[in-house]
Write a protein that holds these residues in place. Structure first.
Motif, PDB file in Angstrom:
ATOM      1  N   ASP A   2       0.818  -1.214   0.000  1.00 56.92           N
ATOM      2  CA  ASP A   2       0.000   0.000   0.000  1.00 56.92           C
ATOM      3  C   ASP A   2       0.848   1.259   0.000  1.00 56.92           C
ATOM      4  OD1 ASP A   2      -2.389  -1.051  -0.263  1.00 56.92           O
ATOM      5  OD2 ASP A   2      -2.970  -1.074   1.859  1.00 56.92           O
ATOM      6  N   ALA A   3       1.946   1.177   0.707  1.00 58.20           N
ATOM      7  CA  ALA A   3       2.815   2.347   0.801  1.00 58.20           C
ATOM      8  C   ALA A   3       3.313   2.763  -0.577  1.00 58.20           C
ATOM      9  CB  ALA A   3       3.990   2.048   1.717  1.00 58.20           C
ATOM     10  N   LYS A   5       1.747   2.916  -3.273  1.00 60.64           N
ATOM     11  CA  LYS A   5       0.770   3.696  -4.056  1.00 60.64           C
ATOM     12  C   LYS A   5       0.942   5.191  -3.841  1.00 60.64           C
ATOM     13  CE  LYS A   5      -2.867   0.327  -4.686  1.00 60.64           C
ATOM     14  NZ  LYS A   5      -3.361  -0.487  -3.563  1.00 60.64           N
ATOM     15  N   TYR A   6       1.472   5.575  -2.655  1.00 62.77           N
ATOM     16  CA  TYR A   6       1.590   7.002  -2.372  1.00 62.77           C
ATOM     17  C   TYR A   6       2.833   7.616  -3.000  1.00 62.77           C
ATOM     18  CZ  TYR A   6      -2.156   5.746   0.730  1.00 62.77           C
ATOM     19  OH  TYR A   6      -3.333   5.261   1.214  1.00 62.77           O
ATOM     20  N   ASP A   8       5.245   8.863  -6.009  1.00 64.21           N
ATOM     21  CA  ASP A   8       4.841   9.341  -7.330  1.00 64.21           C
ATOM     22  C   ASP A   8       5.321   8.369  -8.401  1.00 64.21           C
ATOM     23  OD1 ASP A   8       7.272  11.249  -8.792  1.00 64.21           O
ATOM     24  OD2 ASP A   8       7.523  10.466  -6.746  1.00 64.21           O
TER      25      ASP A   8
END
Ligand code: SF4
Ligand code: SF4
Lengths: 362, 191
Positions: A2-3, A5-6, A8
Motif C-alpha cells: 500500500d505504501a 501507491k503514495y 509518485d
C-alpha cells in the motif's frame, strides 16, 4: 504494497526497474552457473560418463537420501567452480598490453547482459503497468544488434592484448566469423518485422500470441537465425575462435582466474541471450497457444515467466546437445556457409516475404 | 605397386545441406544419452573408481611388499640382493650389524634392521621378487598408492610387512627341512 501507491509514478517506475534489473541479473547468473553444470552433465551422458557427482559442502552427506542424491546430481559443483575462480591466482603475463588485457574481459561480458534488457520475459505482474521487460524500447531489435556486435570487440581485444600468436589467431577468426554471421542474422529478422510491422519486441510477442508462432511462418528465417546464433556465441561447430585442439584456448589462452571466468560468463550469458532472442522472435515469447492474453493476476504473470524460462532452457539444451553432433567447421567452409549460402538465402526470404505481404495486403 | 587411389566423390546436393550429418550426429548422441542418462533408468556404465576397483588377475605385478612366514616371522634375511638388483634403486636396506637384534626365526642368521622401498621410484619390475633367495618379497595386487608427501611414499619395514601379510602358501624352509630329513633316510631307494 500500500505504501507504494503514495509514491509518485517516477519513483515507482524507478524502484520497479531496479528490482527487475536485480532479479534478471541474479537469475541470469544462476542460469549461467547451472548451464555449465547441465552442459557437463549432458556432455557426460552423451559420452557414457557420469559427470560431476562428488562435490558437496561439509555435512551434506548426513542429510538422508536427499544429500547424496543432490551430490550425485552435482548441484554443488557450480559453487565450487565459482569459488575456485575467485581463489585462483590472477596472473598477468609480462608481455601483454596491460590496459587492453584488463579491458577485454569486461567488454566481453557487458554486452551479453545488456541484450537481456529488452527481452520481454513475461507479460505483466500484478497490474497491467508492470511490464515484465526492463526496457520496453521501440527499437528493441536494433538495440540488440547494436549491442551484440560490441561483443566481438571483447574477443578481438583479448586476442590483440595477449600479444601472443594463438590468442591473436583466435581474435582474428572471431572477428571475421562474427561480422559475417551478423549480416545473415540481421537479414533473417527483417522478414519477421515485415510481418509484425513493429521493431518493439513486446509487440512481436503480442503478434505471435494472437497470430501463431513465427517459426511456422518463417522457418527459413529461423534456421538462419539459429545457425547464426551458434556462430555468434562461438559454440561448436563454430568455435573457431577458441578451438582448443588447434589454438590452445584461442583468445583467452593467456587469461586466468576471474578474468577468464568473465569470458566464460560472457559466452554463457550470450547463449542465454540468444536463446531468449529466439524464444521471443520465433517461439512466442511468454505465450503458449492457449495462454495468449497478458496475465492479469500475480499467478498468471509468474506462469508466463515460467513458460518463457522453460522455452529458453530448451534452447540451452539444444546449444549443448549440438556441441557433440558436429565436428568443427573448417575456416573456408565457415565463410562459405555464411556468405555464399545464408546471406543469399536471407535475401531471398526477405523478397518472398515482401511479395507475400504486398499481395495479401496483410 | 599396390597404390590404392581413394575415390573422393563430390558431395551430393542433399549432403551439402549438412542434413545427413545433422541426423547422423543426432542419432549417435541420442543413442549414447539413452544408454547413460540416469533419469532414463540407467545405471552408470563407468566404474566409480575410488570406491570400486578393478580386481586384478593372479600374477599381477603391483607394489612389492615383504611377507611373513606361516609363524608370523620375518622371512627376509637382509641379504641385500634385491637392493643390488633393483634397477631404479628404490630399495634401501639397513642390516642389523654385528650385535643387532637376532632374526625372528631360528633358521635364519639375521633380519634387516630397516627395510625401505620408495614407492615413487619403484617401477614394479618384479626383479626383487625374482632374485630373493628367501621368497620374502612379493609384488602384490596394490596398484594405486597415494600419499600427500614424498616421505609418506617411502614405505618402511613395519608397513611393508603389515601390507604384505603372511604368505602361507610358500614355505620354503619347511620343504627344505623335509628334504633334509628325507636325505637322512637309509638306504637310499634306488630305481
Ligand atoms: S619391483 Fe623392481 S623397482 Fe620395485 S623394488 Fe622391486 S626391483 Fe625395485
Ligand atoms: S627381501 Fe629377499 S632379497 Fe631382499 S634382502 Fe630380504 S631376503 Fe634378501
Amino acid at each position: 504494497m500500500d505504501a507504494l501507491k503514495y509514491l509518485d509514478p517516477t519513483v515507482q517506475f524507478l524502484l520497479f526497474s531496479v528490482l527487475k534489473i536485480a532479479v534478471v541479473f541474479g537469475v541470469t547468473m544462476t542460469f549461467v552457473a547451472y548451464a555449465v553444470l547441465v552442459e557437463r552433465k549432458v556432455s557426460a551422458w552423451i559420452q557414457d560418463r557420469v559427470g560431476p557427482n562428488r562435490t558437496a559442502p561439509p555435512m551434506v552427506e548426513f542429510i538422508p537420501v536427499l544429500g547424496p542424491f543432490l551430490t550425485r546430481l552435482g548441484v554443488f559443483q557450480p559453487m565450487a567452480d565459482g569459488l575456485k575462480f575467485l581463489l585462483k591466482e590472477d596472473f598477468t603475463p609480462s608481455y601483454v598490453r596491460t590496459v587492453y588485457f584488463w579491458l577485454a574481459p569486461a567488454i566481453a561480458v557487458i554486452p551479453a547482459f545488456m541484450t537481456l534488457a529488452v527481452i520481454p520475459f513475461g507479460s505483466t505482474l500484478g497490474n497491467p503497468d508492470n511490464k515484465m521487460v526492463i526496457a520496453d524500447l521501440n527499437v528493441g531489435i536494433l538495440y540488440t544488434f547494436g549491442i551484440v556486435s560490441l561483443g566481438v570487440y571483447g574477443i578481438v581485444l583479448a586476442g590483440y592484448a595477449a600479444n601472443s600468436k594463438y590468442p591473436f589467431l583466435g581474435g582474428i577468426r572471431s572477428s571475421a566469423q562474427m561480422i559475417s554471421y551478423e549480416i545473415a542474422m540481421g537479414m533473417s529478422v527483417v522478414s519477421i518485422f515485415m510481418l509484425v510491422g513493429d521493431l518493439n519486441l513486446s509487440k512481436v510477442v503480442e503478434y505471435q500470441a494472437h497470430g501463431g508462432w513465427l517459426v511456422l511462418k518463417q522457418p527459413v528465417a529461423f534456421v538462419i537465425f539459429l545457425v547464426a546464433a551458434f556462430a555468434e556465441t562461438n559454440r561448436l561447430p563454430f568455435d573457431l575462435p577458441e578451438s582448443e585442439s588447434e589454438l590452445v584456448g584461442g583468445y583467452h589462452t593467456e587469461y586466468s582466474s576471474m578474468k577468464f571466468a568473465l569470458f566464460f560468463l560472457g559466452e554463457y550469458a550470450n547463449m542465454i541471450a540468444s536463446s531468449a532472442m529466439m524464444v521471443t522472435l520465433f517461439f512466442g515469447g511468454w505465450s503458449l497457444p492457449f495462454l495468449g492474453e497478458p496475465a492479469d493476476g500475480l499467478l498468471g504473470g509468474i506462469l508466463h515467466i515460467g513458460i518463457f524460462v522453460a522455452k529458453m532452457a530448451a534452447f540451452m539444451v539444444l546449444f549443448i546437445w549440438v556441441r557433440w553432433m558436429f565436428p568443427r567447421f573448417r575456416y573456408d567452409q565457415l565463410m562459405d556457409l555464411g556468405w555464399r549460402r545464408f546471406i543469399p538465402l536471407a535475401l531471398a526470404n526477405i523478397l518472398v516475404t515482401a511479395l507475400v505481404v504486398a499481395f495479401t495486403n496483410r | 605397386m599396390s597404390t590404392k587411389v581413394v575415390e573422393r566423390k563430390p558431395l551430393t546436393a542433399y549432403e551439402r545441406t549438412y542434413l545427413p550429418s545433422f541426423l547422423g550426429g543426432l542419432s549417435v548422441t541420442w543413442k549414447h544419452f539413452k544408454k547413460t542418462a540416469p533419469f532414463l533408468g540407467n545405471k552408470p556404465i563407468t566404474m566409480e573408481y575410488p570406491e570400486q576397483k578393478w580386481v586384478v588377475p593372479e600374477g599381477y605385478r603391483g607394489a612389492p611388499y615383504l611377507v611373513k612366514d606361516q609363524d608370523g616371522a620375518t622371512k627376509c634375511v637382509s641379504c641385500q640382493l634385491c637392493e643390488f638388483v633393483c634397477p631404479p634403486k628404490a630399495i634401501r636396506i639397513t642390516p642389523p650389524g654385528q650385535d643387532g637384534k637376532p632374526a625372528d626365526r631360528s633358521n635364519a642368521e639375521k633380519m634387516p634392521k630397516e627395510f625401505e622401498i620408495n614407492m615413487l621410484r619403484c617401477i614394479f619390475c618384479g626383479l626383487c621378487q625374482e632374485v630373493c633367495p628367501e621368497e620374502a618379497i612379493f609384488l602384490q595386487k596394490d596398484y594405486s598408492l597415494t600419499g600427500t608427501s614424498r616421505e609418506e611414499m617411502i614405505y618402511d619395514k613395519e608397513k611393508l610387512l603389515k601390507l604384505g601379510g603372511t604368505h602361507a602358501g610358500i614355505q620354503k624352509w619347511k620343504h627344505k627341512l623335509e628334504e633334509a630329513s628325507e636325505q637322512e633316510v637309509f638306504p637310499l631307494t634306488t630305481t
